[in-house]
Design a protein around this motif. Structure first.
Motif, PDB file in Angstrom:
ATOM      1  N   GLN A 270      17.702 -46.230  -8.205  1.00 41.29           N
ATOM      2  CA  GLN A 270      19.260 -46.521  -8.935  1.00 41.29           C
ATOM      3  C   GLN A 270      18.963 -45.914 -10.280  1.00 41.29           C
ATOM      4  N   GLU A 271      18.241 -46.298 -11.014  1.00 35.45           N
ATOM      5  CA  GLU A 271      17.835 -45.910 -12.369  1.00 35.45           C
ATOM      6  C   GLU A 271      17.526 -44.153 -12.375  1.00 35.45           C
ATOM      7  N   LEU A 272      16.970 -43.798 -11.424  1.00 41.56           N
ATOM      8  CA  LEU A 272      16.819 -42.363 -11.531  1.00 41.56           C
ATOM      9  C   LEU A 272      17.916 -41.551 -11.434  1.00 41.56           C
ATOM     10  N   LEU A 273      18.941 -42.135 -10.484  1.00 38.77           N
ATOM     11  CA  LEU A 273      20.333 -41.648 -10.294  1.00 38.77           C
ATOM     12  C   LEU A 273      21.007 -41.144 -11.671  1.00 38.77           C
ATOM     13  N   GLU A 274      20.661 -42.234 -12.577  1.00 34.15           N
ATOM     14  CA  GLU A 274      21.452 -42.108 -13.962  1.00 34.15           C
ATOM     15  C   GLU A 274      20.593 -41.153 -14.893  1.00 34.15           C
ATOM     16  N   ASP A 275      19.463 -40.565 -14.610  1.00 31.66           N
ATOM     17  CA  ASP A 275      18.510 -39.861 -15.264  1.00 31.66           C
ATOM     18  C   ASP A 275      18.967 -38.314 -15.254  1.00 31.66           C
ATOM     19  N   ALA A 276      19.643 -37.860 -16.119  1.00 27.30           N
ATOM     20  CA  ALA A 276      19.934 -36.397 -16.054  1.00 27.30           C
ATOM     21  C   ALA A 276      18.797 -35.371 -16.264  1.00 27.30           C
ATOM     22  N   ASN A 277      17.832 -36.073 -16.536  1.00 25.64           N
ATOM     23  CA  ASN A 277      16.444 -35.103 -17.007  1.00 25.64           C
ATOM     24  C   ASN A 277      15.692 -35.147 -15.770  1.00 25.64           C
ATOM     25  N   ALA A 278      16.100 -36.067 -14.773  1.00 19.62           N
ATOM     26  CA  ALA A 278      15.079 -35.942 -13.576  1.00 19.62           C
ATOM     27  C   ALA A 278      14.699 -34.695 -13.050  1.00 19.62           C
ATOM     28  N   THR A 279      13.490 -34.327 -12.609  1.00 18.77           N
ATOM     29  CA  THR A 279      13.364 -33.133 -11.981  1.00 18.77           C
ATOM     30  C   THR A 279      13.427 -33.377 -10.296  1.00 18.77           C
ATOM     31  N   GLN A 280      13.635 -32.394  -9.870  1.00 24.53           N
ATOM     32  CA  GLN A 280      13.777 -32.168  -8.477  1.00 24.53           C
ATOM     33  C   GLN A 280      12.904 -32.917  -7.672  1.00 24.53           C
ATOM     34  N   GLU A 281      11.511 -32.645  -8.351  1.00 26.70           N
ATOM     35  CA  GLU A 281      10.279 -33.290  -7.383  1.00 26.70           C
ATOM     36  C   GLU A 281      10.444 -34.728  -7.376  1.00 26.70           C
ATOM     37  N   ALA A 282      10.713 -35.328  -8.600  1.00 27.14           N
ATOM     38  CA  ALA A 282      10.829 -36.891  -8.667  1.00 27.14           C
ATOM     39  C   ALA A 282      11.869 -37.495  -7.943  1.00 27.14           C
ATOM     40  N   VAL A 283      13.099 -36.716  -7.788  1.00 25.80           N
ATOM     41  CA  VAL A 283      14.051 -37.088  -7.065  1.00 25.80           C
ATOM     42  C   VAL A 283      13.886 -37.150  -5.527  1.00 25.80           C
TER      43      VAL A 283
ATOM     44  N   LEU B 280      14.396 -23.364 -19.423  1.00 20.60           N
ATOM     45  CA  LEU B 280      15.647 -24.222 -19.013  1.00 20.60           C
ATOM     46  C   LEU B 280      15.182 -24.846 -17.695  1.00 20.60           C
ATOM     47  N   VAL B 281      15.555 -26.045 -17.402  1.00 22.62           N
ATOM     48  CA  VAL B 281      15.129 -26.828 -16.347  1.00 22.62           C
ATOM     49  C   VAL B 281      16.515 -27.105 -15.525  1.00 22.62           C
ATOM     50  N   ALA B 282      16.391 -26.860 -14.288  1.00 23.44           N
ATOM     51  CA  ALA B 282      17.735 -26.939 -13.488  1.00 23.44           C
ATOM     52  C   ALA B 282      17.815 -28.489 -13.135  1.00 23.44           C
ATOM     53  N   ARG B 283      19.209 -29.134 -13.250  1.00 23.22           N
ATOM     54  CA  ARG B 283      19.420 -30.343 -12.716  1.00 23.22           C
ATOM     55  C   ARG B 283      19.180 -30.447 -11.523  1.00 23.22           C
ATOM     56  N   ALA B 284      18.669 -31.714 -10.899  1.00 24.29           N
ATOM     57  CA  ALA B 284      18.072 -32.023  -9.564  1.00 24.29           C
ATOM     58  C   ALA B 284      19.338 -32.203  -8.827  1.00 24.29           C
ATOM     59  N   ASP B 285      19.386 -32.033  -7.764  1.00 26.63           N
ATOM     60  CA  ASP B 285      20.227 -32.328  -6.486  1.00 26.63           C
ATOM     61  C   ASP B 285      19.909 -33.668  -6.126  1.00 26.63           C
ATOM     62  N   MET B 286      20.942 -34.606  -6.609  1.00 22.29           N
ATOM     63  CA  MET B 286      20.831 -35.993  -6.485  1.00 22.29           C
ATOM     64  C   MET B 286      21.598 -36.494  -4.921  1.00 22.29           C
ATOM     65  N   SER B 287      21.966 -35.504  -4.260  1.00 17.24           N
ATOM     66  CA  SER B 287      23.003 -36.080  -3.194  1.00 17.24           C
ATOM     67  C   SER B 287      22.360 -36.841  -1.760  1.00 17.24           C
ATOM     68  N   ASN B 288      20.693 -36.489  -1.856  1.00 18.27           N
ATOM     69  CA  ASN B 288      19.994 -37.135  -0.696  1.00 18.27           C
ATOM     70  C   ASN B 288      19.660 -38.423  -1.275  1.00 18.27           C
ATOM     71  N   LEU B 289      19.252 -38.302  -2.474  1.00 13.99           N
ATOM     72  CA  LEU B 289      18.731 -39.848  -2.835  1.00 13.99           C
ATOM     73  C   LEU B 289      19.991 -40.881  -3.117  1.00 13.99           C
ATOM     74  N   ALA B 290      21.330 -40.098  -3.522  1.00 12.90           N
ATOM     75  CA  ALA B 290      22.416 -40.987  -3.797  1.00 12.90           C
ATOM     76  C   ALA B 290      23.034 -41.660  -2.325  1.00 12.90           C
ATOM     77  N   GLU B 291      22.775 -40.853  -1.279  1.00 12.56           N
ATOM     78  CA  GLU B 291      23.061 -41.385   0.156  1.00 12.56           C
ATOM     79  C   GLU B 291      21.946 -42.198   0.442  1.00 12.56           C
ATOM     80  N   THR B 292      20.791 -42.217   0.117  1.00 13.41           N
ATOM     81  CA  THR B 292      19.760 -43.123   0.577  1.00 13.41           C
ATOM     82  C   THR B 292      19.899 -44.418  -0.055  1.00 13.41           C
TER      83      THR B 292
END
Length: 255
Positions: free
Chosen positions: A163-176, A122-134
């Motif tokens: 913007q595309e990565l923000l919509e990717d629910a499978n994105a890893t934390q490293e990529a974000v 199981l892969v934890a969903r990435a925390d997108m908050s920092n990317l979303a703010e940027t």
């Protein structure tokens, strides 16, 4: 076959029944003095098949209970859809076995292994908050205020990817994290179109300045500063630092 009673007892019910039927039929053919060769061959083949199936040991479905309970308690919203999809597939197979009246040990083991593998993966969903703010900050920028087409092009490309990565629910934390940093770097490369009003005023003042009664070295310093200021003023890609440096140099020369 008669020596395999213990193996038959441990086998699945359908296998046990097949073994008993085949053994009984083989004994009957053996005693029948009028049995044809085809009947003998068929009885022999059926008995061989039954002995082969004895290796199919009945499965213990209780082994599935613990991993199934763990899987059902998982908060699926916390993990990426792809990893949850794999877990749900393993759960479905395990539940089918639980509902099956007769299961084999090999199938139970495979289902247990699949459940634990899916839980481990199981892969934890990435925390997108920092990317979303940027991204929000990048979207708020008035691009008409910036110079350097190359920097703007790079910024817009990275912004689009973020913007595309923000919509990717499978994105890893490293990529974000990496994309947020890349967008910050692209923003830092942007250069604001500088205000050249002060520089224009200094140039106008310099053009009206009489240098007849000043030392040649001073006049030359002013002329050089004027040349530099005119170049910076005419250059659409002059940075804020360029304008400030030219203005300071010209002001010093005038003074």
């Amino acid at each position: 076959a008669e020596d395999c009673g213990d193996e038959a007892a441990a086998a699945a019910g359908s296998v046990q029944k097949k073994y008993e039927v085949a053994l009984k039929a083989a004994k009957a053919v053996e005693k029948d003095k009028t049995a044809t060769q085809d009947e003998i061959n068929d009885a022999w083949s059926e008995l061989l098949d039954a002995l082969h199936y004895l290796s199919f040991v009945a499965g213990d479905k209780t082994k599935l209970e613990t991993p199934l309970n763990i899987a059902e308690q998982v908060d699926r919203d916390r993990f990426t859809p792809k990893s949850v999809e794999a877990l749900d597939a393993a759960v479905a197979v395990a539940k089918d076995l639980m509902d099956d009246a007769e299961v084999l040990e090999a199938d139970v083991k495979a289902a247990v292994d699949a459940l634990y593998d899916a839980l481990d993966n199981l892969v934890a969903r990435a925390d997108m908050s920092n990317l979303a703010e940027t991204v929000a900050y990048g979207e708020s920028l008035d691009q008409s205020k910036y110079i350097d087409d190359d920097a703007l092009e790079t910024f817009n490309q990275v912004l689009s990817e973020a913007q595309e990565l923000l919509e990717d629910a499978n994105a890893t934390q490293e990529a974000v994290n990496a994309k947020a940093q890349e967008l910050l770097d692209a923003i830092e490369e942007l250069r604001i179109t500088p205000n050249k009003d002060t520089l224009k005023e200094l140039i106008a003042k310099g053009e009206k300045t009489d240098t007849k009664d000043v030392p040649v070295s001073v006049a030359k310093k002013l002329a050089d500063a004027m040349d530099r200021a005119r170049v910076v003023l005419a250059d659409e890609k002059s940075s804020e630092a360029d304008v400030e440096e030219a203005a300071n140099s010209l002001q010093a020369a005038l003074k």
